[in-house]
Design an enzyme around this catalytic site. Structure first.
Site, mmCIF file in Angstrom:
data_model
loop_
_atom_site.group_PDB
_atom_site.id
_atom_site.type_symbol
_atom_site.label_atom_id
_atom_site.label_comp_id
_atom_site.label_asym_id
_atom_site.label_seq_id
_atom_site.Cartn_x
_atom_site.Cartn_y
_atom_site.Cartn_z
ATOM 1 N N LYS A 77 0.787 -1.242 0.000
ATOM 2 C CA LYS A 77 0.000 0.000 0.000
ATOM 3 C C LYS A 77 0.817 1.289 0.000
ATOM 4 O O LYS A 77 0.363 2.331 0.482
ATOM 5 C CB LYS A 77 -1.001 0.026 1.172
ATOM 6 N N HIS A 154 6.621 -7.804 -2.479
ATOM 7 C CA HIS A 154 6.541 -7.114 -1.188
ATOM 8 C C HIS A 154 7.545 -7.726 -0.202
ATOM 9 O O HIS A 154 7.515 -7.400 0.989
ATOM 10 C CB HIS A 154 5.133 -7.225 -0.593
ATOM 11 N N SER A 184 -4.517 2.790 4.324
ATOM 12 C CA SER A 184 -4.728 2.162 3.021
ATOM 13 C C SER A 184 -4.731 0.626 3.151
ATOM 14 O O SER A 184 -5.546 -0.062 2.532
ATOM 15 C CB SER A 184 -3.624 2.625 2.063
HETATM 16 S S1 PPS Z 1 -0.631 -2.943 -3.221
HETATM 17 O O1 PPS Z 1 -1.907 -3.707 -3.094
HETATM 18 O O2 PPS Z 1 0.215 -3.162 -2.042
HETATM 19 O O3 PPS Z 1 0.075 -3.223 -4.453
HETATM 20 O O4 PPS Z 1 -1.097 -1.424 -3.188
HETATM 21 P P1 PPS Z 1 -0.218 -0.193 -3.687
HETATM 22 O O5 PPS Z 1 -0.353 -0.075 -5.155
HETATM 23 O O6 PPS Z 1 1.129 -0.266 -3.104
HETATM 24 O O7 PPS Z 1 -0.918 1.050 -2.991
HETATM 25 C C1 PPS Z 1 -2.235 1.446 -3.266
HETATM 26 C C2 PPS Z 1 -2.336 2.905 -2.861
HETATM 27 O O8 PPS Z 1 -1.751 3.719 -3.885
HETATM 28 C C3 PPS Z 1 -2.738 4.618 -4.376
HETATM 29 N N1 PPS Z 1 -2.511 4.898 -5.789
HETATM 30 C C4 PPS Z 1 -2.225 6.124 -6.277
HETATM 31 N N2 PPS Z 1 -2.039 7.306 -5.651
HETATM 32 C C5 PPS Z 1 -1.782 8.389 -6.422
HETATM 33 N N3 PPS Z 1 -1.718 8.344 -7.765
HETATM 34 C C6 PPS Z 1 -1.903 7.182 -8.442
HETATM 35 N N4 PPS Z 1 -1.844 7.156 -9.762
HETATM 36 C C7 PPS Z 1 -2.156 6.004 -7.675
HETATM 37 N N5 PPS Z 1 -2.382 4.713 -8.000
HETATM 38 C C8 PPS Z 1 -2.599 4.059 -6.839
HETATM 39 C C9 PPS Z 1 -4.042 3.889 -4.119
HETATM 40 O O9 PPS Z 1 -5.138 4.739 -4.216
HETATM 41 C C10 PPS Z 1 -3.786 3.364 -2.710
HETATM 42 O O10 PPS Z 1 -3.768 4.397 -1.736
HETATM 43 P P2 PPS Z 1 -5.037 4.899 -0.902
HETATM 44 O O11 PPS Z 1 -4.489 5.809 0.157
HETATM 45 O O12 PPS Z 1 -5.682 3.674 -0.336
HETATM 46 O O13 PPS Z 1 -5.910 5.629 -1.865
#
Ligand code: PPS
Length: 352
Positions: A77, A154, A184
């Site tokens: 996340k 991860h 998240s």
């Molecule tokens: S995972 O399941 O561990 O692979 O998740 P991960 O991709 O690491 O994290 C998901 C969070 O990243 C946010 N996210 C983004 N934020 C800003 N811009 C873009 N383009 C973007 N893409 C993914 C996503 O919304 C999750 O954060 P939160 O705070 O839950 O919204």
């Protein structure tokens, strides 16, 4: 380098929550994994991983690495999907057509997915090919991929394939401030991983380093210590939010690609914007959310692309709980000789 493992058993508040609210027919239980060598000594707690990790640990550790592999590593996340899409697009000369037509997990597989869930009756449970091939055995799927391989993990540094260190495959780590990460992770756990407990209990799990891939600080520091290695690039979610073009330039240089012209930079930034990724079926994991709903692993009408903001934890974490986080941060970073004014500390404290 081998590991020692201990089964997680009931008896502490956090372990009780974990075993009661975070196991399912697809996840039987958990282990603490203690890497040998210095890494395992940081908190001394060992990394929390689902039982199935043991089935794949050796295969991952001994996996043949190709020098042109590109790995995106992270604690869950922290912006992994965002980073993956950025890296894949840069590596594939902005081939947006292909990026949109093949879902991210098939272009950029998550090697340790099979360590998290066991789907013995995949197709019967509604998981069909080609995604089923990946879900059935994510390690085999990843190992067999054609070059150049783009790989998500991860796993902490100590549990990566041994050859990464000698063959110098590129590793891009992305980190995010722990409060946003925790919030998240909670929503993700309810949405897609079968967690049935409360937010309060999840915070207890997180601060007791009792969610999958924790301890958070051991994980982050395991890569931070390698941030100056020639094959490692350390990124932060917050810097991507603040100035995506400069991160794209940094990643392009790291990957040995030529810099984008202004127009291409604009198109890529648009493709990577939260709004655009939220509605892009190739990266927004709507297919996974649908499937996990079919499997009874998730509920409600939430989305993987949730808020995408910096410091949105303030909307969900009370000032009292934030103080618990701050004490936990301080405890974990004490004695690391990190200068209080360093940019790392400012970032950790949420001041950048
Ligand atoms: S995972 O399941 O561990 O692979 O998740 P991960 O991709 O690491 O994290 C998901 C969070 O990243 C946010 N996210 C983004 N934020 C800003 N811009 C873009 N383009 C973007 N893409 C993914 C996503 O919304 C999750 O954060 P939160 O705070 O839950 O919204």
């Amino acid at each position: 380098m081998g590991t020692r493992t201990e089964q997680v058993v009931a008896g502490t508040k956090a372990n009780d929550i974990l075993l009661r609210d975070f196991t399912s027919q697809f996840r039987s239980g958990y282990k603490r994994v203690f890497p040998s060598g210095d890494g395992g000594k940081r908190s001394g707690k060992g990394y929390l991983l689902p039982d199935y990790f043991s089935d794949y640990e050796k295969q991952i550790r001994e996996m043949e690495i190709r020098p042109d592999d590109i790995w995106v590593a992270s604690y869950p996340k922290t912006g992994t999907t965002w980073t993956q899409e950025m890296v894949w697009c840069i590596g594939n000369d902005l081939d947006f057509e292909r990026a949109k037509s093949i879902v991210l997990p098939l272009r950029f597989p998550f090697i340790d997915l099979s360590c998290l869930f066991n789907f013995p009756d995949g197709p019967k449970a509604g998981l069909d090919s080609p995604l089923f091939e990946f879900l059935k055995d994510s390690v085999k799927y990843t190992v067999d991929k054609e070059s150049p391989r783009y790989i998500k993990t991860h796993l902490p540094w100590e549990l990566l394939p041994e050859q990464i260190k000698t063959k110098k495959a590129k590793v891009i780590y992305v980190a995010r401030n722990p409060k946003d990460t925790c919030v998240s992770y909670y929503h993700h756990s309810r949405l897609i991983e079968g967690y049935r407990g409360s937010f309060e209990d999840f915070i207890e799990l997180f601060l007791q380093d009792t969610v999958t891939y924790s301890p958070f600080w051991d994980h982050l520091l395991s890569y931070w210590e390698h941030r100056d290695d020639s094959n490692v690039l350390f990124l932060k979610y917050e810097e991507m939010k603040k100035d995506l073009p400069s991160v794209i330039r940094k990643v392009s240089t790291f990957m040995g690609k030529k810099q984008l012209n202004d127009e291409d930079m604009k198109t890529l930034c648009h493709h990577l914007s939260f709004e655009s990724m939220k509605s892009n079926g190739s990266v927004n994991y709507e297919f996974a959310v649908d499937k996990t709903q079919n499997l009874g692993l998730s509920e409600g009408d939430q989305h993987f692309m949730r808020k995408g903001k910096v410091n949105s934890w303030k909307e969900e974490i009370s000032p009292e709980v934030a103080e618990r986080f701050d004490a936990w941060i301080e405890n974990n970073l004490n004695g690391l000789n990190l200068h209080a004014e360093s940019s790392f500390m400012k970032w950790v404290a949420g001041k950048i």
